[in-house]
Design a protein around this motif. Structure first.
Motif, PDB file in Angstrom:
ATOM      1  N   PRO A  34       0.815  -1.221   0.000  1.00 30.24           N
ATOM      2  CA  PRO A  34       0.000   0.000   0.000  1.00 30.24           C
ATOM      3  C   PRO A  34       0.847   1.269   0.000  1.00 30.24           C
ATOM      4  CG  PRO A  34      -0.048  -1.062   2.156  1.00 30.24           C
ATOM      5  CD  PRO A  34       0.656  -2.003   1.237  1.00 30.24           C
ATOM      6  N   ILE A  35       0.383   2.255  -0.744  1.00 27.86           N
ATOM      7  CA  ILE A  35       1.045   3.566  -0.781  1.00 27.86           C
ATOM      8  C   ILE A  35       0.235   4.581   0.023  1.00 27.86           C
ATOM      9  CG2 ILE A  35       1.870   5.449  -2.245  1.00 27.86           C
ATOM     10  CD1 ILE A  35       2.195   3.358  -4.493  1.00 27.86           C
ATOM     11  N   LEU A  36      -1.009   4.809  -0.368  1.00 30.89           N
ATOM     12  CA  LEU A  36      -1.898   5.698   0.389  1.00 30.89           C
ATOM     13  C   LEU A  36      -3.320   5.555  -0.133  1.00 30.89           C
ATOM     14  CD1 LEU A  36      -1.574   9.457  -0.714  1.00 30.89           C
ATOM     15  CD2 LEU A  36      -1.083   7.511  -2.195  1.00 30.89           C
ATOM     16  N   GLN A  37      -4.282   5.889   0.717  1.00 35.30           N
ATOM     17  CA  GLN A  37      -5.671   6.005   0.282  1.00 35.30           C
ATOM     18  C   GLN A  37      -5.902   7.417  -0.218  1.00 35.30           C
ATOM     19  OE1 GLN A  37      -9.166   4.154   2.385  1.00 35.30           O
ATOM     20  NE2 GLN A  37      -9.729   6.291   2.748  1.00 35.30           N
ATOM     21  N   LEU A  38      -6.696   7.545  -1.288  1.00 37.62           N
ATOM     22  CA  LEU A  38      -6.905   8.842  -1.915  1.00 37.62           C
ATOM     23  C   LEU A  38      -8.257   9.458  -1.590  1.00 37.62           C
ATOM     24  CD1 LEU A  38      -5.497   7.943  -5.445  1.00 37.62           C
ATOM     25  CD2 LEU A  38      -4.392   9.403  -3.736  1.00 37.62           C
ATOM     26  N   THR A  39      -9.324   8.788  -1.980  1.00 39.23           N
ATOM     27  CA  THR A  39     -10.660   9.375  -1.882  1.00 39.23           C
ATOM     28  C   THR A  39     -11.706   8.277  -2.017  1.00 39.23           C
ATOM     29  OG1 THR A  39     -12.140  11.058  -2.839  1.00 39.23           O
ATOM     30  CG2 THR A  39     -10.751   9.838  -4.369  1.00 39.23           C
ATOM     31  N   ASP A  57     -18.180  15.562  -6.979  1.00 41.24           N
ATOM     32  CA  ASP A  57     -18.670  15.438  -5.612  1.00 41.24           C
ATOM     33  C   ASP A  57     -17.783  14.528  -4.772  1.00 41.24           C
ATOM     34  OD1 ASP A  57     -20.768  16.417  -3.845  1.00 41.24           O
ATOM     35  OD2 ASP A  57     -21.330  14.321  -3.635  1.00 41.24           O
ATOM     36  N   GLN A  58     -16.484  14.620  -4.961  1.00 45.18           N
ATOM     37  CA  GLN A  58     -15.519  13.854  -4.184  1.00 45.18           C
ATOM     38  C   GLN A  58     -14.679  14.779  -3.322  1.00 45.18           C
ATOM     39  OE1 GLN A  58     -14.257  11.469  -7.981  1.00 45.18           O
ATOM     40  NE2 GLN A  58     -13.426  10.361  -6.221  1.00 45.18           N
ATOM     41  N   GLU A  59     -14.155  14.220  -2.248  1.00 45.78           N
ATOM     42  CA  GLU A  59     -13.251  14.943  -1.368  1.00 45.78           C
ATOM     43  C   GLU A  59     -12.080  14.025  -1.014  1.00 45.78           C
ATOM     44  OE1 GLU A  59     -15.497  16.001   2.057  1.00 45.78           O
ATOM     45  OE2 GLU A  59     -16.636  17.585   1.052  1.00 45.78           O
ATOM     46  N   PRO A  60     -10.920  14.581  -0.640  1.00 43.08           N
ATOM     47  CA  PRO A  60      -9.817  13.733  -0.200  1.00 43.08           C
ATOM     48  C   PRO A  60     -10.222  12.909   1.016  1.00 43.08           C
ATOM     49  CG  PRO A  60      -9.038  15.954  -0.651  1.00 43.08           C
ATOM     50  CD  PRO A  60     -10.538  16.010  -0.696  1.00 43.08           C
ATOM     51  N   ALA A  61      -9.778  11.659   1.032  1.00 45.51           N
ATOM     52  CA  ALA A  61      -9.989  10.770   2.186  1.00 45.51           C
ATOM     53  C   ALA A  61      -8.657  10.103   2.489  1.00 45.51           C
ATOM     54  CB  ALA A  61     -11.075   9.734   1.886  1.00 45.51           C
ATOM     55  N   TYR A  62      -7.660  10.949   2.779  1.00 46.71           N
ATOM     56  CA  TYR A  62      -6.278  10.487   2.908  1.00 46.71           C
ATOM     57  C   TYR A  62      -6.075   9.511   4.059  1.00 46.71           C
ATOM     58  CZ  TYR A  62      -1.495  10.517   4.608  1.00 46.71           C
ATOM     59  OH  TYR A  62      -0.275  10.126   5.099  1.00 46.71           O
ATOM     60  N   LEU A  63      -5.332   8.450   3.767  1.00 47.49           N
ATOM     61  CA  LEU A  63      -4.776   7.564   4.785  1.00 47.49           C
ATOM     62  C   LEU A  63      -3.341   7.254   4.373  1.00 47.49           C
ATOM     63  CD1 LEU A  63      -7.580   4.907   5.454  1.00 47.49           C
ATOM     64  CD2 LEU A  63      -6.882   6.780   6.962  1.00 47.49           C
ATOM     65  N   GLY A  64      -2.433   7.229   5.348  1.00 49.04           N
ATOM     66  CA  GLY A  64      -1.050   6.881   5.072  1.00 49.04           C
ATOM     67  C   GLY A  64      -0.882   5.403   4.751  1.00 49.04           C
ATOM     68  N   SER A  65       0.324   5.009   4.444  1.00 51.60           N
ATOM     69  CA  SER A  65       0.590   3.644   3.982  1.00 51.60           C
ATOM     70  C   SER A  65       0.146   2.578   4.985  1.00 51.60           C
ATOM     71  CB  SER A  65       2.082   3.485   3.681  1.00 51.60           C
ATOM     72  OG  SER A  65       2.501   4.414   2.698  1.00 51.60           O
ATOM     73  N   GLU A  66       0.500   2.749   6.250  1.00 51.88           N
ATOM     74  CA  GLU A  66       0.147   1.736   7.252  1.00 51.88           C
ATOM     75  C   GLU A  66      -1.363   1.677   7.475  1.00 51.88           C
ATOM     76  OE1 GLU A  66       2.282   2.020  10.869  1.00 51.88           O
ATOM     77  OE2 GLU A  66       4.269   1.878   9.927  1.00 51.88           O
ATOM     78  N   ASP A  67      -1.983   2.833   7.633  1.00 53.63           N
ATOM     79  CA  ASP A  67      -3.430   2.859   7.863  1.00 53.63           C
ATOM     80  C   ASP A  67      -4.187   2.326   6.650  1.00 53.63           C
ATOM     81  OD1 ASP A  67      -3.180   3.878  10.412  1.00 53.63           O
ATOM     82  OD2 ASP A  67      -3.368   5.966   9.770  1.00 53.63           O
ATOM     83  N   PRO A 110     -13.974   3.641  -1.117  1.00 55.40           N
ATOM     84  CA  PRO A 110     -12.715   4.392  -1.108  1.00 55.40           C
ATOM     85  C   PRO A 110     -11.634   3.641  -1.879  1.00 55.40           C
ATOM     86  CG  PRO A 110     -13.137   3.414   1.042  1.00 55.40           C
ATOM     87  CD  PRO A 110     -14.371   3.212   0.234  1.00 55.40           C
ATOM     88  N   TYR A 111     -10.746   4.393  -2.522  1.00 55.20           N
ATOM     89  CA  TYR A 111      -9.677   3.754  -3.284  1.00 55.20           C
ATOM     90  C   TYR A 111      -8.358   4.468  -3.056  1.00 55.20           C
ATOM     91  CZ  TYR A 111     -10.606   7.471  -6.763  1.00 55.20           C
ATOM     92  OH  TYR A 111     -10.801   8.676  -7.395  1.00 55.20           O
ATOM     93  N   GLY A 112      -7.287   3.773  -3.392  1.00 55.40           N
ATOM     94  CA  GLY A 112      -5.962   4.329  -3.203  1.00 55.40           C
ATOM     95  C   GLY A 112      -4.991   3.806  -4.225  1.00 55.40           C
ATOM     96  N   LEU A 113      -3.708   3.929  -3.901  1.00 55.66           N
ATOM     97  CA  LEU A 113      -2.635   3.484  -4.785  1.00 55.66           C
ATOM     98  C   LEU A 113      -1.815   2.405  -4.103  1.00 55.66           C
ATOM     99  CD1 LEU A 113      -1.280   6.905  -6.138  1.00 55.66           C
ATOM    100  CD2 LEU A 113      -3.061   5.442  -7.124  1.00 55.66           C
ATOM    101  N   ALA A 114      -1.325   1.474  -4.899  1.00 53.45           N
ATOM    102  CA  ALA A 114      -0.478   0.405  -4.376  1.00 53.45           C
ATOM    103  C   ALA A 114       0.623   0.092  -5.367  1.00 53.45           C
ATOM    104  CB  ALA A 114      -1.298  -0.846  -4.073  1.00 53.45           C
ATOM    105  N   ALA A 115       1.696  -0.478  -4.843  1.00 60.70           N
ATOM    106  CA  ALA A 115       2.830  -0.930  -5.641  1.00 60.70           C
ATOM    107  C   ALA A 115       2.919  -2.455  -5.529  1.00 60.70           C
ATOM    108  CB  ALA A 115       4.114  -0.279  -5.127  1.00 60.70           C
TER     109      ALA A 115
END
Length: 328
Positions: free
Chosen positions: A122-127, A292-302, A254-259
């Motif tokens: 996991p890298i981070l959650q985006l929105t 109608d989206q907003e940031p829903a940030y989460l760091g890599s561990e979360d 919710p979705y994010g980025l991963a490597a």
């Protein structure tokens, strides 16, 4: 002999002991990441809402990284086709992907060679997204109950388009109709733009998708019947949610980025920091607001913990709805 001289002698002996190649490596400073473009795989067609927001994100992240972030689209299979890419890519940070909700559901529905937890870093959650049910502006359907009434009077004749089998819109519609013993004809599309055009043209009676429908609703081509969030949206405050209508469903995906699995933590940190800055950049926030989206940030561990929780929750949903196929 001074301590400085001793260090020089030891360093020279070590280089000789390991040969010319080792001496060359020892003489070089650590290579920084990235030194070439990063490819970000998006599991939806070009031109859809998610694709457009991801392109803005990529451009802003490119400035942070000092290298281009190139978007590659791989649509189909309900948004899961990025997983084989991650599974097979080198864990060097140069291949990353957006992870939509269906990647956590699909392995419970059918036997697959990849695993969204085992094969990713996991890298981070985006929105998250605003899902909703739309019909053409001239449709006789004015509410969700109208859809149920039609399906009851005309079993199997209601045509419902989603962005693919096993996606959140498809699963939600199945749950709503199965609870009432009703049926409909499912029409899957690869992307939001194609689907919304089909609904607007009357090729299908109902569309269920994420906020890519926003321009069509705001432009008067489509009517939004209901949204899937916890609360009514600020953009369409007159439209009720499934929850307030008593259906007990909240879906934001919710979705994010991963490597790929095994990507070094130092590389993940560079990617995280660049994409976090891009996520929170006013230009990206403005692009999200269009849908109608907003940031829903989460760091890599979360984000990693949320991924595991989501994977387990999706298993329960699949089992409850009886969606699992034979493993063979």
């Amino acid at each position: 002999m001074t301590s400085l001289s001793r260090r020089r002698v030891v360093g020279s002996l070590a280089a000789l002991a390991f040969g010319p190649a080792a001496a060359h490596v020892m003489a070089q400073p650590p290579t920084s990441f990235p030194t070439r473009p990063v490819t970000l795989w998006v599991p939806w067609p070009a031109g859809g809402a998610t694709d457009l927001t991801m392109r803005v994100l990529a451009e802003l992240a490119s400035r942070q990284l000092g290298q281009k972030v190139l978007i590659e689209n791989r649509a189909g299979a309900g948004g899961t086709l990025v997983m084989p890419v991650l599974q097979q890519a080198a864990p060097d940070g140069y291949t990353i992907a957006q992870l939509p909700q269906p990647v956590f559901r699909a392995p419970h529905v059918q036997k697959l060679l990849w695993d969204p937890i085992r094969d990713t870093t996991p890298i981070l959650q985006l929105t998250g997204v605003t899902f909703g049910i739309v019909v053409t502006a001239g449709s006789p359907f004015k509410s969700l109950d109208d859809l149920f009434a039609f399906a009851k009077a005309h079993p199997g004749e209601l045509t419902v388009a989603t962005n693919g089998a096993g996606t959140t819109p498809h699963v939600v519609m199945d749950e709503l109709f199965d609870k009432r013993g009703l049926s409909y004809t499912h029409v899957p599309y690869k992307g939001t733009a194609e689907q919304m055009i089909a609904v607007s043209a009357g090729q299908v009676m109902v569309g269920v998708n994420s906020n890519g429908f926003a321009p069509f609703v705001d432009g008067g081509k489509l009517r939004l019947l209901v949204t899937f969030g916890e609360h009514r949206t600020r953009r369409w405050p007159q439209v009720p949610t499934l929850k307030e209508l008593g259906h007990g469903i909240v879906a934001m995906s919710p979705y994010g980025l991963a490597a790929p699995r095994g990507t070094p933590s130092a590389v993940i940190k560079v990617l995280h920091d660049a994409f976090k800055a891009a996520l929170l950049d006013p230009a990206h926030i403005a692009e999200l607001a269009k849908y109608d989206q907003e940031p829903a940030y989460l760091g890599s561990e979360d984000y990693g913990r949320v991924m595991k929780d989501t994977f387990a929750a999706e298993r329960r949903v699949v089992e409850r709805l009886g969606l699992a196929k034979a493993a063979q």
